[in-house]
Enzyme design. Structure first.
Site, short mmCIF file in Angstrom:
data_model
loop_
_atom_site.label_atom_id
_atom_site.label_comp_id
_atom_site.label_asym_id
_atom_site.label_seq_id
_atom_site.Cartn_x
_atom_site.Cartn_y
_atom_site.Cartn_z
N ASP A 131 -3.81 11.42 7.78
CA ASP A 131 -3.91 10.99 6.38
C ASP A 131 -5.07 11.72 5.68
OD1 ASP A 131 -1.88 9.15 6.70
OD2 ASP A 131 -3.17 7.38 6.66
N ARG A 183 2.53 16.12 4.07
CA ARG A 183 2.97 15.00 3.22
C ARG A 183 2.25 15.18 1.88
NH1 ARG A 183 0.22 9.79 4.85
NH2 ARG A 183 1.86 9.47 6.38
N LYS A 186 0.12 11.37 -4.38
CA LYS A 186 -0.69 11.59 -5.59
C LYS A 186 -2.19 11.47 -5.29
CE LYS A 186 2.78 10.21 -8.96
NZ LYS A 186 3.07 9.42 -10.17
N GLY A 187 -2.55 10.55 -4.38
CA GLY A 187 -3.98 10.34 -4.07
C GLY A 187 -4.42 8.96 -4.52
N HIS A 226 6.52 6.50 -4.98
CA HIS A 226 7.48 5.48 -5.44
C HIS A 226 7.86 5.75 -6.87
CE1 HIS A 226 4.30 3.85 -2.80
NE2 HIS A 226 5.34 3.46 -2.09
N ARG A 287 -6.58 -0.90 -2.56
CA ARG A 287 -6.06 0.35 -3.16
C ARG A 287 -4.64 0.13 -3.66
NH1 ARG A 287 -8.73 2.90 1.23
NH2 ARG A 287 -6.77 3.27 2.32
C1 LIG Z 1 3.96 7.17 2.73
C2 LIG Z 1 2.71 7.25 1.90
C3 LIG Z 1 1.56 7.71 2.48
C4 LIG Z 1 0.39 7.83 1.73
N1 LIG Z 1 -0.72 8.40 2.28
C5 LIG Z 1 -1.80 8.62 1.52
C6 LIG Z 1 -2.91 9.36 2.01
O1 LIG Z 1 -2.94 9.84 3.15
N2 LIG Z 1 -3.97 9.54 1.18
C7 LIG Z 1 -3.99 9.04 -0.11
O2 LIG Z 1 -4.97 9.26 -0.83
N3 LIG Z 1 -2.95 8.33 -0.58
C8 LIG Z 1 -1.87 8.11 0.19
N4 LIG Z 1 -0.80 7.43 -0.34
C9 LIG Z 1 -0.94 6.71 -1.65
C10 LIG Z 1 -0.63 7.63 -2.82
O3 LIG Z 1 -1.63 8.59 -2.95
C11 LIG Z 1 -0.52 6.84 -4.13
O4 LIG Z 1 -1.71 6.18 -4.38
C12 LIG Z 1 0.61 5.82 -4.14
O5 LIG Z 1 1.74 6.28 -3.46
C13 LIG Z 1 1.01 5.49 -5.59
O6 LIG Z 1 1.50 6.65 -6.22
P1 LIG Z 1 3.05 6.87 -6.58
O7 LIG Z 1 3.41 8.25 -6.18
O8 LIG Z 1 3.87 5.82 -5.99
O9 LIG Z 1 3.12 6.89 -8.17
P2 LIG Z 1 2.49 5.95 -9.29
O10 LIG Z 1 2.57 6.75 -10.54
O11 LIG Z 1 1.17 5.40 -8.89
O12 LIG Z 1 3.51 4.76 -9.33
C14 LIG Z 1 4.85 4.91 -9.75
C15 LIG Z 1 5.58 3.58 -9.67
O13 LIG Z 1 5.68 3.18 -8.30
C16 LIG Z 1 5.50 1.79 -8.16
N5 LIG Z 1 4.28 1.55 -7.37
C17 LIG Z 1 3.33 2.44 -6.99
N6 LIG Z 1 2.37 1.88 -6.25
C18 LIG Z 1 2.69 0.58 -6.17
C19 LIG Z 1 2.10 -0.55 -5.53
N7 LIG Z 1 0.97 -0.45 -4.84
N8 LIG Z 1 2.73 -1.75 -5.66
C20 LIG Z 1 3.88 -1.87 -6.34
N9 LIG Z 1 4.49 -0.84 -6.97
C21 LIG Z 1 3.92 0.35 -6.88
C22 LIG Z 1 5.38 1.24 -9.54
O14 LIG Z 1 6.68 0.90 -9.98
C23 LIG Z 1 4.85 2.42 -10.33
O15 LIG Z 1 5.13 2.34 -11.70
C24 LIG Z 1 0.39 7.38 0.37
C25 LIG Z 1 1.56 6.91 -0.21
C26 LIG Z 1 2.72 6.86 0.52
C27 LIG Z 1 3.97 6.40 -0.15
#
Ligand SMILES: Cc1cc2nc3c(=O)[nH]c(=O)nc-3n(C[C@H](O)[C@H](O)[C@H](O)COP(=O)(O)OP(=O)(O)OC[C@H]3O[C@@H](n4cnc5c(N)ncnc54)[C@H](O)[C@@H]3O)c2cc1C
Length: 306
Positions: A131, A183, A186-187, A226, A287
């Site tokens: 990660d 992978r 966004k962060g 997501h 987070r």
């Molecule tokens: C498999 C996986 C591994 C990850 N590993 C890391 C890592 O190693 N390092 C790191 O910094 N980050 C990691 N992340 C977190 C990532 O960086 C984002 O903070 C997180 O995925 C939210 O971004 P998003 O792409 O879903 O888009 P966003 O623009 O944040 O969200 C888009 C939509 O997704 C839904 N959504 C997003 N988050 C949530 C939530 N918590 N609860 C409910 N609905 C939500 C909502 O409908 C939102 O409108 C990981 C995420 C995933 C899916």
């Protein structure tokens, strides 16, 4: 934006961590995002996901450990996880954090500890995802990953990049040449504007650029999001380029957008769910709250209900 920063700030407060862990109603709420406290509970959740056509990645929650004994305990935990995956036959790999293995104490310690886990995973033909954490450890994480990748195969160990970081496109170009499985997400940390794009629009644009670079490489990568816009851009790109569904995977977090998870799996895309478990859920949980303001209302509503 302010709420997001505040929640991420709170996620790093040790005192609150202790309080939250003891506060029962709060702990109960974590079950939405955390699959329990034990390997058994997480394995049961993964079995259910497998039955729905999703693979998974096991994550033992702990970060920024305080001493080398704690870091070594994490290695033991991961060796147990890998063993349990083999015993149960669940479709699952593992995700690790280098600060969990002592990165902030001594990078060599983190290297040795992560190496022990990757070695065991490689022997079992499983896979370890490193990660990505805060930008204070980005370069150290990439450096350790490169050492691991030099010793182990493409299908043994991979890394994560974050599209909010300004450096990420260049990192992706370099790492793809190794080659390496990446992978892209966004962060999830608080970063200053010098290192990370402050505006969502730029983070999203960079995400799409990196996604396109990765999926053009012919290497099996993870598209972790997501966001329906990012997912739509990915599907659109692979369809236009004639890239087959089996050559990459979407990844999402346990408990987030389960409807979308099921839909993508039903549509024939590979979908991996990141399944965290363990007692040290506080920073991870905070987070997740920071990512979506509506989650705070969900928490407050449930706390008021008692
Ligand atoms: C498999 C996986 C591994 C990850 N590993 C890391 C890592 O190693 N390092 C790191 O910094 N980050 C990691 N992340 C977190 C990532 O960086 C984002 O903070 C997180 O995925 C939210 O971004 P998003 O792409 O879903 O888009 P966003 O623009 O944040 O969200 C888009 C939509 O997704 C839904 N959504 C997003 N988050 C949530 C939530 N918590 N609860 C409910 N609905 C939500 C909502 O409908 C939102 O409108 C990981 C995420 C995933 C899916």
């Amino acid at each position: 934006m302010l709420t997001r920063s505040a929640l991420i700030y709170l996620s790093r407060q040790e005192g609150l961590k202790e309080f939250a862990a003891r506060f029962r109603p709060f702990k109960k709420l974590t079950t939405r995002f955390v699959a329990g406290e034990t390997i058994d509970e997480a394995a049961a959740a993964i079995q259910e996901l497998n039955a729905e056509g999703c693979s998974a990645s096991f994550d033992h929650l702990n970060e920024s450990v305080a001493n080398s004994a704690e870091a070594e305990a994490e290695v033991k935990e991961y060796l147990q996880i890998l063993n349990r995956i083999d015993e149960t036959g669940i479709n699952c790999n593992v995700s690790i954090k280098l600060t969990q293995f002592g990165l902030e104490l001594d990078p060599e310690l983190a290297y040795r500890n992560s190496r022990a886990v990757v070695e065991d995973a490689a022997r079992r033909e499983n896979f370890v995802r490193v990660d990505m954490e805060g930008s204070n450890v980005t370069q150290l994480t990439i450096d350790i990953f490169k050492r691991l990748r030099a010793e182990f195969g493409l299908d043994d160990v991979g890394i994560v990049l974050q599209s909010y970081l300004r450096r990420t496109y260049a990192d992706a170009q370099e790492l793809v040449k190794l080659p390496a499985r990446i992978r892209i997400c966004k962060g999830a940390y608080n970063e200053p504007p010098e290192v990370a794009f402050p505006n969502k629009k730029d983070v999203d644009e960079n995400y799409v650029r990196v996604m396109q670079l990765l999926l053009s490489s012919g290497i099996y990568h993870g598209i972790a999001t997501h966001d329906p816009k990012m997912i739509g851009a990915t599907i659109d790109f692979v369809q236009r380029q004639g890239i087959s569904k089996g050559t990459f995977e979407f990844q999402m977090l346990y408990g987030v957008r389960r409807d979308l998870q099921r839909q993508l799996a039903k549509d024939g895309y590979n979908l991996r769910v990141y399944v965290p478990y363990g007692k040290h859920w506080y920073p991870y949980f905070m987070r997740r709250l920071a990512e979506r303001p509506a989650n705070i209302w969900f928490v407050l509503k449930n706390l008021l209900k008692g």
